[in-house]
Design an enzyme around this catalytic site. Sequence first.
Site, short mmCIF file in Angstrom:
data_model
loop_
_atom_site.label_atom_id
_atom_site.label_comp_id
_atom_site.label_asym_id
_atom_site.label_seq_id
_atom_site.Cartn_x
_atom_site.Cartn_y
_atom_site.Cartn_z
N ALA A 188 0.68 -1.07 0.17
CA ALA A 188 -0.14 0.34 -0.11
C ALA A 188 1.03 1.14 -0.14
O ALA A 188 0.71 2.39 -0.31
CB ALA A 188 -1.21 -0.03 1.62
N TYR A 189 2.22 1.02 1.02
CA TYR A 189 3.07 2.09 0.94
C TYR A 189 3.75 2.98 -0.72
O TYR A 189 3.65 3.81 -0.79
CB TYR A 189 4.63 2.20 1.92
#
Length: 284
Positions: A188-189
């Site tokens: 997600a980062y």
Amino acid sequence: MDRGSCCRCDRCAFAMAAAHYLVRVFGRNVKTGVEYDLRGSVAIVTGGGKGIGKAIALGLARTGASVVVASRTEAEIDAVAEEIRGIGGRALAVVTDLTSSEQVEHLVEAAIAEFGRVDILVNNAATSYLAPLLDLKEKGWDRIFDTNCKGAFLLSRAVAERMIGQGGGRIINLTTVGAERGGVGMGAYHASKAALKMLTMCMAAEWAPLNINVNAVGPGLTRTDFSRPIWEDAERAERYLSAVPKGRVGEPEEIVGAVLFLASDASSFITGQSIYVDGGYLAT
């Protein structure tokens, strides 16, 4: 070696002239930022209470810029603002949750009330979780994207609206090498930073006619609390560093030079670009 001790050909003369020009324009020690002159400029740095953000805030202050330091942690940004004042700079600390449009607007208004303008915005604030995608909850995904991408958009838009009346400005977004490569445990980062890289390019394209340059700086693995779970884990760090030609973790101060360059007149014709400060990681 002076010219009198080598050959006197035009090639040597040109090389020496070029070397003197580069020293004059870019400075001898970009890492400290001392040679850049940003006196009269006002900068906002998000996530400025520690790590890379703190190093950037101090670097901008050392070049003469007034600095507005923002984050959600009051004690940290108060300490950085006091450190800036201690070296003779001007600083303001503003507690801000970048996921709130109201607080974003308050940050910009506070900066203008204190210093009269905003010339430089550094979107550095970020969050992440070290977790496989199958284990990442929806709330965690939303928090990462809200902070890393939405927050940068909200603040950039608010600042750009003021920059238009000032004749332009500089916006610098902090991404990561993960914007270019996939990885395990931080999906997600990486995705949020890839989105921020594209947002950088889109803002650059739309705002170039307004004399607002928008660029990104993408650090590799850097020794901060944010990345501590990686560089403190011997096995994980060794695996990552085996792909870094420089063979080591970067330091926060080593990210500052690229930011100062993009904030200065030396980069006046550069917009929509990403500079990766990664020890050669993306070159392999």
